[in-house]
Write an enzyme that holds these catalytic residues in place. Structure first.
Site, PDB file in Angstrom:
ATOM      1  N   ALA A  67      49.834 -19.494   3.650  1.00 63.43           N
ATOM      2  CA  ALA A  67      49.213 -20.137   2.459  1.00 63.43           C
ATOM      3  C   ALA A  67      49.212 -19.296   1.299  1.00 63.43           C
ATOM      4  CB  ALA A  67      47.873 -20.812   2.770  1.00 63.43           C
ATOM      5  N   GLY A 110      49.677 -19.792   7.708  1.00 59.58           N
ATOM      6  CA  GLY A 110      50.256 -21.030   7.562  1.00 59.58           C
ATOM      7  C   GLY A 110      51.817 -21.065   7.909  1.00 59.58           C
ATOM      8  N   GLU A 113      51.923 -21.422  11.584  1.00 62.74           N
ATOM      9  CA  GLU A 113      51.397 -22.815  11.774  1.00 62.74           C
ATOM     10  C   GLU A 113      52.529 -23.800  11.272  1.00 62.74           C
ATOM     11  OE1 GLU A 113      47.939 -21.752   9.424  1.00 62.74           O
ATOM     12  OE2 GLU A 113      46.820 -22.858  10.763  1.00 62.74           O
ATOM     13  N   GLU A 133      44.437 -14.730   9.248  1.00 64.46           N
ATOM     14  CA  GLU A 133      43.323 -15.383   8.299  1.00 64.46           C
ATOM     15  C   GLU A 133      41.992 -14.793   8.551  1.00 64.46           C
ATOM     16  OE1 GLU A 133      45.432 -17.064  10.193  1.00 64.46           O
ATOM     17  OE2 GLU A 133      46.193 -18.703   9.022  1.00 64.46           O
TER      18      GLU A 133
HETATM   19  N1  CAA Z   1      50.063 -15.635  -0.499  1.00 64.69           N
HETATM   20  C1  CAA Z   1      50.439 -15.077  -1.995  1.00 64.69           C
HETATM   21  N2  CAA Z   1      51.397 -14.145  -2.127  1.00 64.69           N
HETATM   22  C2  CAA Z   1      51.699 -13.490  -0.974  1.00 64.69           C
HETATM   23  C3  CAA Z   1      51.292 -13.920   0.415  1.00 64.69           C
HETATM   24  C4  CAA Z   1      50.554 -14.759   0.595  1.00 64.69           C
HETATM   25  N3  CAA Z   1      50.317 -15.296   1.805  1.00 64.69           N
HETATM   26  N4  CAA Z   1      51.998 -12.883   1.356  1.00 64.69           N
HETATM   27  C5  CAA Z   1      52.726 -12.174   0.461  1.00 64.69           C
HETATM   28  N5  CAA Z   1      52.416 -12.707  -0.763  1.00 64.69           N
HETATM   29  C6  CAA Z   1      53.225 -11.699  -1.821  1.00 64.69           C
HETATM   30  C7  CAA Z   1      52.316 -10.413  -2.205  1.00 64.69           C
HETATM   31  O1  CAA Z   1      51.400 -10.357  -3.064  1.00 64.69           O
HETATM   32  C8  CAA Z   1      53.451  -9.409  -2.939  1.00 64.69           C
HETATM   33  O2  CAA Z   1      53.664 -10.229  -4.330  1.00 64.69           O
HETATM   34  P1  CAA Z   1      53.594  -9.033  -5.568  1.00 64.69           P
HETATM   35  O3  CAA Z   1      55.051  -8.470  -5.284  1.00 64.69           O
HETATM   36  O4  CAA Z   1      53.505  -9.948  -6.870  1.00 64.69           O
HETATM   37  O5  CAA Z   1      52.685  -8.170  -5.398  1.00 64.69           O
HETATM   38  C9  CAA Z   1      54.677 -10.206  -2.382  1.00 64.69           C
HETATM   39  O6  CAA Z   1      54.532 -11.488  -1.691  1.00 64.69           O
HETATM   40  C10 CAA Z   1      55.320  -9.227  -1.159  1.00 64.69           C
HETATM   41  O7  CAA Z   1      54.376  -9.002  -0.376  1.00 64.69           O
HETATM   42  P2  CAA Z   1      54.000  -7.519   0.073  1.00 64.69           P
HETATM   43  O8  CAA Z   1      54.135  -6.469  -1.041  1.00 64.69           O
HETATM   44  O9  CAA Z   1      52.583  -7.371   0.633  1.00 64.69           O
HETATM   45  O10 CAA Z   1      55.077  -7.050   1.189  1.00 64.69           O
HETATM   46  P3  CAA Z   1      55.001  -6.021   2.276  1.00 64.69           P
HETATM   47  O11 CAA Z   1      56.118  -5.902   3.007  1.00 64.69           O
HETATM   48  O12 CAA Z   1      54.240  -5.022   2.106  1.00 64.69           O
HETATM   49  O13 CAA Z   1      53.810  -6.801   3.348  1.00 64.69           O
HETATM   50  C11 CAA Z   1      53.054  -8.817   4.600  1.00 64.69           C
HETATM   51  C12 CAA Z   1      54.475  -8.108   4.037  1.00 64.69           C
HETATM   52  C13 CAA Z   1      52.696  -7.883   5.867  1.00 64.69           C
HETATM   53  C14 CAA Z   1      53.683 -10.406   5.182  1.00 64.69           C
HETATM   54  C15 CAA Z   1      51.866  -9.061   3.496  1.00 64.69           C
HETATM   55  O14 CAA Z   1      52.482  -9.578   2.513  1.00 64.69           O
HETATM   56  C16 CAA Z   1      50.813  -9.663   4.009  1.00 64.69           C
HETATM   57  O15 CAA Z   1      49.898  -9.339   4.846  1.00 64.69           O
HETATM   58  N6  CAA Z   1      50.879 -11.056   3.562  1.00 64.69           N
HETATM   59  C17 CAA Z   1      49.694 -11.922   3.785  1.00 64.69           C
HETATM   60  C18 CAA Z   1      49.657 -12.514   4.977  1.00 64.69           C
HETATM   61  C19 CAA Z   1      48.408 -13.462   5.358  1.00 64.69           C
HETATM   62  O16 CAA Z   1      47.300 -13.085   5.410  1.00 64.69           O
HETATM   63  N7  CAA Z   1      48.673 -14.639   5.898  1.00 64.69           N
HETATM   64  C20 CAA Z   1      47.776 -15.788   5.892  1.00 64.69           C
HETATM   65  C21 CAA Z   1      47.299 -16.535   4.531  1.00 64.69           C
HETATM   66  S1  CAA Z   1      46.249 -17.566   4.672  1.00 64.69           S
HETATM   67  C22 CAA Z   1      46.747 -18.742   5.375  1.00 64.69           C
HETATM   68  O17 CAA Z   1      47.647 -18.938   5.789  1.00 64.69           O
HETATM   69  C23 CAA Z   1      45.625 -20.079   5.712  1.00 64.69           C
HETATM   70  C24 CAA Z   1      46.131 -20.970   6.450  1.00 64.69           C
HETATM   71  O18 CAA Z   1      45.928 -21.181   7.846  1.00 64.69           O
HETATM   72  C25 CAA Z   1      46.954 -21.857   6.266  1.00 64.69           C
END
Ligand code: CAA
Length: 259
Positions: A67, A110, A113, A133
């Protein structure tokens, strides 16, 4: 065809509807707009008599990284309760046409999911799954704690949801989360071909098979077996049953008309 901002839709031939997540800069993070657009597109394909299977895919780097955290960061409890945040994803679970997730790269939070909301999960050899999460101070909110546990059991679901660690595709396949694993450059072709295969079957039988298997996740064995038998009996009211069985006995390929 409707124009969308965060997804692309197309209809590769053979009765398959394709939905591609298209927010590459945010690793296909599932914003509320994505939720609205994807569920709308899936419902449109579901209503289309020509479409017998729907493929949902992302990019090479990410199916979806969860998400949209930037959208959620400032929200408070009353905001999420009043909006019933993420409840809209359940509309996808109501789609009766078989859904195929084509997962390449990250399927986190998400994203994992969303993949589990689909009926077949075809993954590339580069796919990575996880429910991170907990690292954000929250828990899964699109069904992850429930669908992951049903798919892989308590041991792995607890491990993923409590530590937030990721699970490589080999482990995901061993655990039973994934239907097939293929090389990344063959993923979309494999998913569309699976869609074509399903779309060539009796439409009503495919819907019944989906409904029956999903029922196994909701009910007791005896209720589920009774439910299956009712759907099995109902199949004999279709022209497709006559066609399927006649074709077998006449040693020809069946042509299902959906009747
Ligand atoms: N939401 C918003 N933006 C996101 C995102 C997310 N879930 N995941 C990645 N992005 C964005 C980053 O902020 C980044 O944006 P900028 O270039 O503007 O800074 C861009 O995508 C690229 O990401 P990274 O620079 O972090 O890329 P990476 O290769 O270093 O890492 C990754 C990749 C490991 C997937 C890392 O991006 C990450 O950990 N993302 C978040 C994963 C996460 O926590 N997901 C759960 C979200 S909460 C949820 O999903 C609730 C639910 O149950 C529905």
């Amino acid at each position: 065809m409707t124009h969308y901002e965060t997804i692309e839709t197309s209809t590769p031939d053979g009765g398959v509807g394709l939905i591609r997540l298209n927010r590459p800069k945010a690793l296909n993070a599932l914003s509320l707009t994505v939720m609205r657009e994807l569920t709308h597109a899936a419902a449109e394909f579901d209503d289309d008599a020509e479409i017998g299977a729907i493929v949902i895919s992302g990019s090479e780097r990410a199916f979806a990284a969860g998400a949209d955290i930037s959208e959620m960061a400032a929200l408070d409890y009353p905001d999420v309760v009043q909006a019933d945040l993420l409840a809209g994803w359940e509309d996808l679970a109501q789609v009766r046409t078989p859904l195929i997730a084509a997962v390449c790269g990250y399927a986190l939070g998400g994203g994992c999911e969303l993949a589990m909301l689909c009926d077949l999960l075809i993954a590339s050899d580069t796919a990575v799954f996880g429910q991170p999460e907990i690292k954000l101070g929250i828990i899964p909110g699109m069904g992850g704690s429930q669908r992951l546990t049903r798919a892989v059991g308590k041991a792995k679901a607890m491990d993923l949801c409590l530590t937030g660690r990721t699970m490589p595709v080999e482990e995901a396949e061993r655990a039973g989360l994934v239907s097939r694993v293929v090389p990344a450059d063959q993923l979309l072709d494999e998913a569309i071909e699976a869609g074509r295969t399903i779309a060539a079957m009796s439409r009503s039988a495919a819907m019944a098979a989906k409904e029956a298997v999903n029922r196994a996740l909701e009910t007791t064995l005896s209720e589920g077996v009774r439910f299956e038998r009712k759907l099995f009996h109902a199949a004999f009211a279709s022209l497709d049953q006559k066609e399927g069985m006649s074709a077998f006995l006449e040693k020809r390929t069946p042509v299902f008309g959906g009747g």
